[in-house]
Design a protein around this motif. Structure first.
Motif, PDB file in Angstrom:
ATOM      1  N   GLY A 153       0.732  -1.062  -0.087  1.00 20.67           N
ATOM      2  CA  GLY A 153      -0.087  -0.019   0.007  1.00 20.67           C
ATOM      3  C   GLY A 153       1.075   1.265  -0.021  1.00 20.67           C
ATOM      4  N   ALA A 154       2.059   1.284   0.732  1.00 24.72           N
ATOM      5  CA  ALA A 154       2.797   2.384   0.899  1.00 24.72           C
ATOM      6  C   ALA A 154       3.650   2.632  -0.678  1.00 24.72           C
ATOM      7  N   ALA A 155       3.457   1.698  -1.351  1.00 25.60           N
ATOM      8  CA  ALA A 155       4.061   1.778  -2.761  1.00 25.60           C
ATOM      9  C   ALA A 155       2.952   2.239  -3.831  1.00 25.60           C
ATOM     10  N   GLY A 156       1.837   2.609  -3.462  1.00 30.37           N
ATOM     11  CA  GLY A 156       0.873   3.061  -4.217  1.00 30.37           C
ATOM     12  C   GLY A 156      -0.353   1.740  -4.579  1.00 30.37           C
ATOM     13  N   LEU A 157      -0.176   0.548  -4.345  1.00 25.45           N
ATOM     14  CA  LEU A 157      -0.755  -0.483  -4.910  1.00 25.45           C
ATOM     15  C   LEU A 157      -1.894  -0.889  -4.197  1.00 25.45           C
ATOM     16  N   ARG A 158      -3.013  -1.162  -4.540  1.00 29.37           N
ATOM     17  CA  ARG A 158      -4.261  -1.741  -3.914  1.00 29.37           C
ATOM     18  C   ARG A 158      -4.075  -3.397  -3.929  1.00 29.37           C
ATOM     19  N   ALA A 159      -3.723  -3.664  -2.516  1.00 20.85           N
ATOM     20  CA  ALA A 159      -3.122  -4.886  -1.973  1.00 20.85           C
ATOM     21  C   ALA A 159      -3.840  -5.206  -0.752  1.00 20.85           C
ATOM     22  N   PRO A 160      -4.918  -5.762  -0.788  1.00 18.69           N
ATOM     23  CA  PRO A 160      -5.565  -6.370   0.386  1.00 18.69           C
ATOM     24  C   PRO A 160      -4.956  -7.598   0.877  1.00 18.69           C
ATOM     25  N   ALA A 161      -5.056  -7.823   2.370  1.00 16.63           N
ATOM     26  CA  ALA A 161      -4.666  -8.835   3.020  1.00 16.63           C
ATOM     27  C   ALA A 161      -5.764 -10.061   2.936  1.00 16.63           C
ATOM     28  N   VAL A 162      -5.638 -10.949   2.454  1.00 15.68           N
ATOM     29  CA  VAL A 162      -6.903 -11.942   2.157  1.00 15.68           C
ATOM     30  C   VAL A 162      -6.708 -13.213   2.543  1.00 15.68           C
ATOM     31  N   GLY A 163      -7.416 -14.466   2.230  1.00 19.59           N
ATOM     32  CA  GLY A 163      -7.292 -15.623   2.495  1.00 19.59           C
ATOM     33  C   GLY A 163      -7.699 -16.366   3.791  1.00 19.59           C
ATOM     34  N   ASN A 164      -6.802 -16.774   4.637  1.00 21.48           N
ATOM     35  CA  ASN A 164      -6.945 -17.477   5.880  1.00 21.48           C
ATOM     36  C   ASN A 164      -7.112 -15.997   6.835  1.00 21.48           C
ATOM     37  N   ILE A 165      -6.727 -14.974   6.594  1.00 17.82           N
ATOM     38  CA  ILE A 165      -6.803 -13.902   7.249  1.00 17.82           C
ATOM     39  C   ILE A 165      -8.198 -13.569   7.695  1.00 17.82           C
ATOM     40  N   LEU A 169     -10.888 -15.635  -0.301  1.00 17.40           N
ATOM     41  CA  LEU A 169     -10.229 -15.319  -1.685  1.00 17.40           C
ATOM     42  C   LEU A 169     -11.109 -15.163  -3.065  1.00 17.40           C
ATOM     43  N   ILE A 170     -12.250 -16.144  -2.994  1.00 18.92           N
ATOM     44  CA  ILE A 170     -13.161 -15.952  -3.979  1.00 18.92           C
ATOM     45  C   ILE A 170     -13.861 -14.634  -4.025  1.00 18.92           C
ATOM     46  N   ASP A 171     -14.428 -14.287  -3.187  1.00 19.12           N
ATOM     47  CA  ASP A 171     -14.976 -12.744  -3.215  1.00 19.12           C
ATOM     48  C   ASP A 171     -14.014 -11.796  -3.778  1.00 19.12           C
ATOM     49  N   VAL A 172     -12.516 -11.734  -3.541  1.00 16.38           N
ATOM     50  CA  VAL A 172     -11.757 -10.779  -3.956  1.00 16.38           C
ATOM     51  C   VAL A 172     -11.349 -11.035  -5.637  1.00 16.38           C
ATOM     52  N   VAL A 173     -11.011 -12.232  -5.928  1.00 14.94           N
ATOM     53  CA  VAL A 173     -10.670 -12.580  -7.310  1.00 14.94           C
ATOM     54  C   VAL A 173     -11.859 -12.238  -8.346  1.00 14.94           C
ATOM     55  N   LEU A 174     -13.262 -12.442  -7.995  1.00 14.96           N
ATOM     56  CA  LEU A 174     -14.287 -12.012  -8.650  1.00 14.96           C
ATOM     57  C   LEU A 174     -14.907 -10.597  -8.433  1.00 14.96           C
ATOM     58  N   ALA A 175     -14.106  -9.912  -7.583  1.00 15.55           N
ATOM     59  CA  ALA A 175     -14.793  -8.478  -7.483  1.00 15.55           C
ATOM     60  C   ALA A 175     -14.883  -7.533  -8.773  1.00 15.55           C
ATOM     61  N   GLU A 176     -15.658  -6.486  -8.808  1.00 14.03           N
ATOM     62  CA  GLU A 176     -15.663  -5.803  -9.859  1.00 14.03           C
ATOM     63  C   GLU A 176     -14.603  -4.894 -10.258  1.00 14.03           C
ATOM     64  N   ASP A 177     -13.908  -4.471  -9.038  1.00  8.02           N
ATOM     65  CA  ASP A 177     -12.817  -3.694  -9.095  1.00  8.02           C
ATOM     66  C   ASP A 177     -11.610  -4.422  -8.662  1.00  8.02           C
ATOM     67  N   PRO A 178     -11.001  -5.436  -9.335  1.00 13.46           N
ATOM     68  CA  PRO A 178     -10.070  -6.091  -8.798  1.00 13.46           C
ATOM     69  C   PRO A 178      -8.568  -5.389  -8.106  1.00 13.46           C
ATOM     70  N   PRO A 179      -7.992  -5.933  -7.067  1.00 12.93           N
ATOM     71  CA  PRO A 179      -7.006  -5.014  -6.610  1.00 12.93           C
ATOM     72  C   PRO A 179      -5.859  -5.293  -7.644  1.00 12.93           C
ATOM     73  N   ASP A 180      -4.491  -4.613  -7.398  1.00  8.60           N
ATOM     74  CA  ASP A 180      -3.217  -4.905  -8.156  1.00  8.60           C
ATOM     75  C   ASP A 180      -2.502  -6.100  -7.886  1.00  8.60           C
ATOM     76  N   VAL A 181      -2.619  -6.579  -6.740  1.00  7.47           N
ATOM     77  CA  VAL A 181      -1.703  -7.651  -6.158  1.00  7.47           C
ATOM     78  C   VAL A 181      -2.411  -8.083  -4.916  1.00  7.47           C
ATOM     79  N   LEU A 182      -2.358  -9.338  -4.496  1.00 15.63           N
ATOM     80  CA  LEU A 182      -3.100  -9.950  -3.311  1.00 15.63           C
ATOM     81  C   LEU A 182      -1.717 -10.512  -2.439  1.00 15.63           C
ATOM     82  N   ALA A 183      -2.083  -9.907  -1.167  1.00 17.04           N
ATOM     83  CA  ALA A 183      -1.206 -10.505   0.057  1.00 17.04           C
ATOM     84  C   ALA A 183      -2.119 -11.494   0.685  1.00 17.04           C
TER      85      ALA A 183
END
Length: 493
Positions: A153-165, A169-183
């Protein structure tokens, strides 16, 4: 059924195992894709029935109080994490030739169905699904993934913390506005059921015996953790202090050119990140890694700066650097990060004694890391041992202990280890199991502690014998410490 990497599930009969958060997410995604979905769950509580009613309104069949029978016509099972491979449902699936995917496997295969990602730099859409930077390990996963998301995020990327957290993940990868990278935080359960996963880069933080009742053996547990490295494209990050993690890298089949990147609390060698004179440095992602090192951040930028948390920061930094993040973003991301509650959280200083809540330390490996961060310590421990033994933990930490206060169902196991390996350490056994037990433990610890000591609640056990979860246990400790201060037993500094 021939299921490709991005499968066409329209008209397919899919059974979802589990009516929890990930199961509901999978059921809804599958239904939107036109699959005929049946959810099975062994429960039949009011909560289960309410969830079943919601899904029934979306044309999803839910079968409660029967999680063992394979629904007729099933062509694919999607399982929630935690369902054991030996479950009768999966045995029946194997006999019928029905494949079993985890929710992570489904998310990975469906990521190609997501909309194109918007270019955060303003140059239009970028093709392809968001890359995954994945983290697993016995301990430290959540903190490391959150650190990684903060750095990205500090690098200006849209990068949510996802998964077991917690975010499916299914909701994130199919989102209408997908992030740049996933943590992505991944548990051993999730990795077991995700054979197709191929991350951009991944890290195994550490390995210690855990969940062996589920996996069957330490070798099987380690093998499932090691799946995170399979097919990695850029970097496999391992812990130099834990040879088992490096062994998993060596065993992995990765993309040609993918690099092994170590992290260490000491001086790093080439292709490693480490610490020099209180500074986190990178000798992996620099032009001349044999002669150059890039300063990333100071140890003081990390909160809290306990050794295992520094290791988490190095792993997060390695994954971010593998993705091309600049050094300044590593520093800024670590400075901005604050851990979740109940993870080596300083509660208060009372009468010159620090009180620290590490209720999340639910196994011996996590507790060993926590004990290594303080000296001298009055240790509050105990709960459900889950088959753990405590001799090694006590032996390695004995010199740091001022005293110990034991609570919970299996406290006698820790007491016996203290008797064997730390016979001079005073031990108080709190037998009560009512809601006042933690307050009693804190009062006893205060009597043992001296100014300059740390009262550390790092139980090395699960909480469910006395508390709903580790959060409730940590809250009880925090309340007890604040009550101790408010009662005037000591002056809060």
């Amino acid at each position: 059924m021939d299921l490709a990497d991005t499968p066409d599930l329209h008209g397919k009969h899919v059974t979802v195992a589990g009516l929890g958060v990930s199961g509901i997410s999978a059921a809804r995604a599958l239904r939107r894709m036109g699959a005929h979905v049946t959810v099975v769950d062994g429960g039949d509580s009011d909560t289960h029935r309410a969830r079943a009613a919601e899904l029934a309104a979306e044309d999803v069949t839910v079968r409660l109080a029967d999680a063992e029978t394979l629904p007729q016509g099933t062509e694919l099972i999607v399982t929630s994490p935690g369902w054991k491979p030996q479950s009768p449902l999966f045995t029946a699936a194997g006999a019928a030739g029905v494949p079993v995917w985890g929710d992570v496997e489904l998310a990975w295969r469906l990521r190609g169905s997501a909309p194109e990602r918007a270019d955060s730099g303003g140059s239009g859409a970028r093709p392809g699904p968001a890359p995954w930077l994945a983290v697993t390990g016995t301990n430290g996963k959540t903190t490391t993934v959150q650190m990684l998301a903060s750095i990205l995020g500090a690098a200006g990327l849209r990068a949510p913390a996802v998964g077991n957290i917690g975010t499916p993940l299914i909701d994130v990868v199919l989102a209408e506005d997908p992030p740049d990278v996933l943590a992505v935080e991944l548990s051993s359960y999730q990795l077991h059921w995700a054979p197709s996963l191929r991350a951009h880069s991944a890290a195994v933080l550490n390995l210690a015996p855990d969940h062996l009742d589920w996996h069957g053996s330490m070798d099987a547990y380690a093998a499932d953790k090691g799946r995170i490295y399979e097919g990695n494209q850029v970097a496999c990050v391992y812990n130099r202090a834990d040879p088992a993690t490096e062994a998993l890298v060596r065993a992995a089949d990765v993309v040609e050119g993918c690099r092994a990147i170590g992290f260490t609390l000491g001086t790093p060698g080439p292709s490693e990140l480490g610490v020099v004179d209180g500074v986190l440095v990178d000798r992996a992602f620099v032009e001349n890694r044999r002669e150059q090192a890039q300063e990333l951040a100071e140890v003081s930028d990390i909160t809290p700066a306990a050794p295992h948390n520094i290791a988490n920061a190095l792993a997060a930094a390695a994954l971010a650097r593998a993705y091309g993040v600049p050094a300044a973003a590593v520093r800024d991301g670590l400075r901005a990060f604050r851990p979740d509650a109940h993870r080596i959280a300083h509660v208060a200083d009372v009468g010159g004694v620090a009180y620290v809540d590490d209720s999340k330390a639910t196994n011996t490996h996590a507790t060993q890391a926590s004990l290594a961060a303080y000296d001298p310590i009055v240790w509050i421990a105990g709960g459900l041992a889950k088959g753990a033994t405590f001799d090694d933990l006590v032996r390695e930490s004995a010199e740091r202990l001022r005293g110990a206060v034991l609570i919970g169902a299996d406290r006698h196991l820790i007491h016996e280890a203290l008797t064997r390996h730390a016979p001079d350490v005073p031990v108080v056994d709190v037998a009560r199991t009512d809601t006042g037990a933690m307050a009693a433990a804190v009062r006893e610890a205060a009597q043992l502690a001296r100014p300059g000591d740390t009262v550390l609640m790092a139980p090395a056990c699960a909480s469910m014998d006395m508390f709903v979860n580790y959060n409730a246990r940590g809250d009880a400790f925090t309340d007890a410490v604040r009550a101790l201060a408010a009662a005037g037993a000591h002056e809060v500094e």
